[in-house]
Design an enzyme around this catalytic site. Structure first.
Site, mmCIF file in Angstrom:
data_model
loop_
_atom_site.group_PDB
_atom_site.id
_atom_site.type_symbol
_atom_site.label_atom_id
_atom_site.label_comp_id
_atom_site.label_asym_id
_atom_site.label_seq_id
_atom_site.Cartn_x
_atom_site.Cartn_y
_atom_site.Cartn_z
ATOM 1 N N GLY A 1 0.315 -1.374 0.011
ATOM 2 C CA GLY A 1 -0.348 -0.369 -0.154
ATOM 3 C C GLY A 1 0.999 1.150 0.521
ATOM 4 O O GLY A 1 0.159 2.033 -0.223
ATOM 5 N N LYS B 1 -7.260 6.549 10.784
ATOM 6 C CA LYS B 1 -8.510 6.166 10.832
ATOM 7 C C LYS B 1 -8.554 5.929 12.472
ATOM 8 O O LYS B 1 -8.758 4.709 12.746
ATOM 9 C CB LYS B 1 -8.922 4.918 10.364
ATOM 10 C CG LYS B 1 -9.384 4.691 8.754
ATOM 11 C CD LYS B 1 -10.175 3.106 8.774
ATOM 12 C CE LYS B 1 -10.334 3.192 7.015
ATOM 13 N NZ LYS B 1 -10.786 2.513 6.592
ATOM 14 N N GLU C 1 3.949 3.720 5.943
ATOM 15 C CA GLU C 1 2.153 3.385 6.159
ATOM 16 C C GLU C 1 1.514 3.954 5.442
ATOM 17 O O GLU C 1 1.905 5.533 5.338
ATOM 18 C CB GLU C 1 2.112 2.913 7.192
ATOM 19 C CG GLU C 1 2.332 1.536 7.629
ATOM 20 C CD GLU C 1 1.374 0.695 7.248
ATOM 21 O OE1 GLU C 1 0.701 1.120 4.978
ATOM 22 O OE2 GLU C 1 0.932 -0.164 7.640
ATOM 23 N N ASP C 2 0.993 3.893 4.710
ATOM 24 C CA ASP C 2 -0.430 3.929 3.588
ATOM 25 C C ASP C 2 -1.764 4.560 4.717
ATOM 26 O O ASP C 2 -1.899 5.696 4.496
ATOM 27 C CB ASP C 2 -0.348 3.132 2.691
ATOM 28 C CG ASP C 2 -0.933 1.320 3.517
ATOM 29 O OD1 ASP C 2 -0.993 1.338 4.756
ATOM 30 O OD2 ASP C 2 -1.936 0.804 2.094
ATOM 31 N N ARG D 1 -5.233 0.274 -7.124
ATOM 32 C CA ARG D 1 -4.017 0.945 -6.278
ATOM 33 C C ARG D 1 -3.456 2.827 -7.746
ATOM 34 O O ARG D 1 -2.396 3.305 -6.566
ATOM 35 C CB ARG D 1 -2.394 0.139 -6.520
ATOM 36 C CG ARG D 1 -3.413 -0.919 -5.190
ATOM 37 C CD ARG D 1 -2.128 -1.488 -5.257
ATOM 38 N NE ARG D 1 -2.179 -3.649 -4.636
ATOM 39 C CZ ARG D 1 -2.413 -3.503 -3.233
ATOM 40 N NH1 ARG D 1 -1.907 -1.502 -2.490
ATOM 41 N NH2 ARG D 1 -2.618 -4.076 -2.349
ATOM 42 N N ASP E 1 -5.742 -0.793 -1.600
ATOM 43 C CA ASP E 1 -6.503 -1.308 -2.893
ATOM 44 C C ASP E 1 -7.637 -1.866 -2.213
ATOM 45 O O ASP E 1 -7.656 -1.215 -0.735
ATOM 46 C CB ASP E 1 -4.974 -3.040 -3.179
ATOM 47 C CG ASP E 1 -5.553 -3.530 -1.994
ATOM 48 O OD1 ASP E 1 -5.613 -3.428 -0.902
ATOM 49 O OD2 ASP E 1 -5.762 -4.264 -2.200
ATOM 50 N N PHE F 1 -13.923 2.329 4.282
ATOM 51 C CA PHE F 1 -13.485 1.532 3.892
ATOM 52 C C PHE F 1 -12.371 2.692 2.533
ATOM 53 O O PHE F 1 -13.053 2.918 1.337
ATOM 54 C CB PHE F 1 -13.614 0.872 2.977
ATOM 55 C CG PHE F 1 -12.564 -0.082 2.683
ATOM 56 C CD1 PHE F 1 -11.377 -1.155 2.972
ATOM 57 C CD2 PHE F 1 -12.309 -0.101 1.398
ATOM 58 C CE1 PHE F 1 -10.431 -2.227 2.682
ATOM 59 C CE2 PHE F 1 -10.986 -0.978 0.670
ATOM 60 C CZ PHE F 1 -10.245 -1.519 1.152
ATOM 61 N N VAL F 2 -11.798 3.129 2.495
ATOM 62 C CA VAL F 2 -11.018 3.770 1.159
ATOM 63 C C VAL F 2 -9.557 2.863 0.325
ATOM 64 O O VAL F 2 -9.321 2.510 1.174
ATOM 65 C CB VAL F 2 -10.467 5.594 1.754
ATOM 66 C CG1 VAL F 2 -12.043 6.187 2.457
ATOM 67 C CG2 VAL F 2 -8.726 4.491 2.466
ATOM 68 N N ASP G 1 -5.099 1.710 10.830
ATOM 69 C CA ASP G 1 -6.401 0.861 11.315
ATOM 70 C C ASP G 1 -6.196 1.121 12.692
ATOM 71 O O ASP G 1 -6.456 1.644 13.477
ATOM 72 C CB ASP G 1 -7.187 0.210 10.154
ATOM 73 C CG ASP G 1 -8.082 -0.270 10.154
ATOM 74 O OD1 ASP G 1 -8.783 0.479 10.411
ATOM 75 O OD2 ASP G 1 -9.278 -1.271 9.718
HETATM 76 P P1 IMP Z 1 -4.279 -2.830 10.743
HETATM 77 O O1 IMP Z 1 -3.375 -3.447 11.489
HETATM 78 O O2 IMP Z 1 -5.715 -2.703 11.089
HETATM 79 O O3 IMP Z 1 -4.034 -1.097 11.745
HETATM 80 O O4 IMP Z 1 -4.535 -2.294 9.101
HETATM 81 C C1 IMP Z 1 -3.620 -1.868 8.478
HETATM 82 C C2 IMP Z 1 -3.602 -2.124 6.973
HETATM 83 O O5 IMP Z 1 -5.189 -2.881 6.347
HETATM 84 C C3 IMP Z 1 -3.436 -0.721 6.360
HETATM 85 O O6 IMP Z 1 -1.983 -0.962 6.079
HETATM 86 C C4 IMP Z 1 -4.223 -0.885 4.611
HETATM 87 O O7 IMP Z 1 -3.020 -2.498 3.981
HETATM 88 C C5 IMP Z 1 -5.064 -2.108 5.071
HETATM 89 N N1 IMP Z 1 -6.347 -1.054 5.438
HETATM 90 C C6 IMP Z 1 -6.905 -0.512 6.277
HETATM 91 N N2 IMP Z 1 -7.767 -0.194 5.915
HETATM 92 C C7 IMP Z 1 -8.110 0.157 4.432
HETATM 93 C C8 IMP Z 1 -8.880 0.965 3.706
HETATM 94 O O8 IMP Z 1 -9.389 1.549 4.055
HETATM 95 N N3 IMP Z 1 -8.300 0.864 2.467
HETATM 96 C C9 IMP Z 1 -7.330 0.006 2.488
HETATM 97 N N4 IMP Z 1 -6.583 -1.155 2.936
HETATM 98 C C10 IMP Z 1 -6.949 -0.707 4.093
HETATM 99 MG MG MG Z 2 -0.438 -1.131 4.737
#
Ligand code: IMP
Ligand code: MG
Length: 178
Positions: free
Chosen positions: A45, A132, A100-101, A166, A160, A153-154, A104
Site C-alpha cells: 500500500g 483512521k 505506511e499508507d 491502487r 487497494d 474503507f478507502v 486502522d
Molecule cells: P491495521 O493493522 O488494522 O492498522 O490495518 C492496516 C492495514 O490494513 C493497512 O496497512 C492497509 O493495508 C489495510 N487497510 C486498512 N484500512 C484500509 C482501507 O480503508 N483501505 C485499504 N486498505 C486498508
Molecule cells: Mg499497508
C-alpha cells in the site's frame, strides 16, 4: 429489476495529496537533516506515497521495504501478522522511519514497530499518509500523519480494494446505492 450502482466519492484529491506530501517531506527533511535516515515502505500500500515523499525530500536518505500479511479473516488468528518480506540490510544504529499508507486498528504497525525496535535502530519513527484513528485498538505513537480520515474503507493512491485501484492518483470510497 433493481440494480445496485456503486458511485465513487473522492475524499482526497490529487492536489490535496500532493500538497500535503510536500509539507511532510519538508518537515522530515528539516528534522532529519544530517542524519541520513532509512525510510522503510510497507508493501504494497505505501509504494506510491513513498515514491512521492522521497522524490520531494531534500536530504540524503535510503529506502527499503517490508511486506507483512495479516490473518484478519480467520477469527482464531485475528490480529496475527506474518512477515512476508524482510529488509535487505541491518538497521542497527540507523535512523529509521516506517512509511505506511494507512493505520486502522494499529495491529500491523504495532507488529512492525516492535519487530524493528528489536534490531536496535538509533531512532524509530512512523509516518503514515492516512489515519483512521477512530478504529484504533492498539495505541501507537505516530510522529507524522498526513490526513485524519473517517471510518470508511478507502482506495486509490496505493491503497487497494481487492487488489484493484491502487493506481488512482486520488483517494476515494464507494457509495452503494440500491
Ligand atoms: P491495521 O493493522 O488494522 O492498522 O490495518 C492496516 C492495514 O490494513 C493497512 O496497512 C492497509 O493495508 C489495510 N487497510 C486498512 N484500512 C484500509 C482501507 O480503508 N483501505 C485499504 N486498505 C486498508
Ligand atoms: Mg499497508
Amino acid at each position: 429489476m433493481a440494480s445496485k450502482v456503486a458511485e465513487i466519492t473522492q475524499i482526497l484529491s490529487e492536489s490535496q495529496i500532493q500538497k500535503r506530501v510536500s509539507e511532510m517531506a519538508d518537515r522530515i527533511s528539516r528534522e532529519y537533516s544530517g542524519k541520513r535516515p532509512i525510510l522503510i515502505g510497507i508493501l504494497k500500500g505505501s509504494y506510491m506515497f513513498l515514491a512521492d515523499l522521497t522524490r520531494r525530500m531534500e536530504i540524503e536518505h535510503e529506502i527499503d521495504f517490508m511486506m507483512v500479511s495479516s490473518y484478519d479473516n480467520d477469527p482464531h488468528e485475528s490480529g496475527n501478522v506474518k512477515l512476508m518480506l524482510d529488509l535487505s540490510r541491518n538497521i542497527s544504529g540507523e535512523h529509521v522511519i516506517i512509511v505506511e499508507d494507512i493505520v486502522d486498528s494499529g495491529k500491523t504497525l504495532n507488529y512492525i514497530y516492535h519487530n524493528l525496535l528489536m534490531r536496535k535502530p538509533k531512532s524509530l519513527e512512523i509516518v503514515t499518509l492516512l489515519d483512521k484513528s477512530e478504529r484504533r485498538e492498539i495505541e501507537i505513537d505516530i510522529k507524522y500523519v498526513g490526513f485524519e480520515i473517517p471510518n470508511r474503507f478507502v482506495f486509490g493512491y496505493g491503497l487497494d480494494d481487492a487488489e484493484m485501484f491502487r493506481g488512482l492518483p486520488f483517494i476515494a470510497y464507494r457509495d452503494e446505492k440500491g
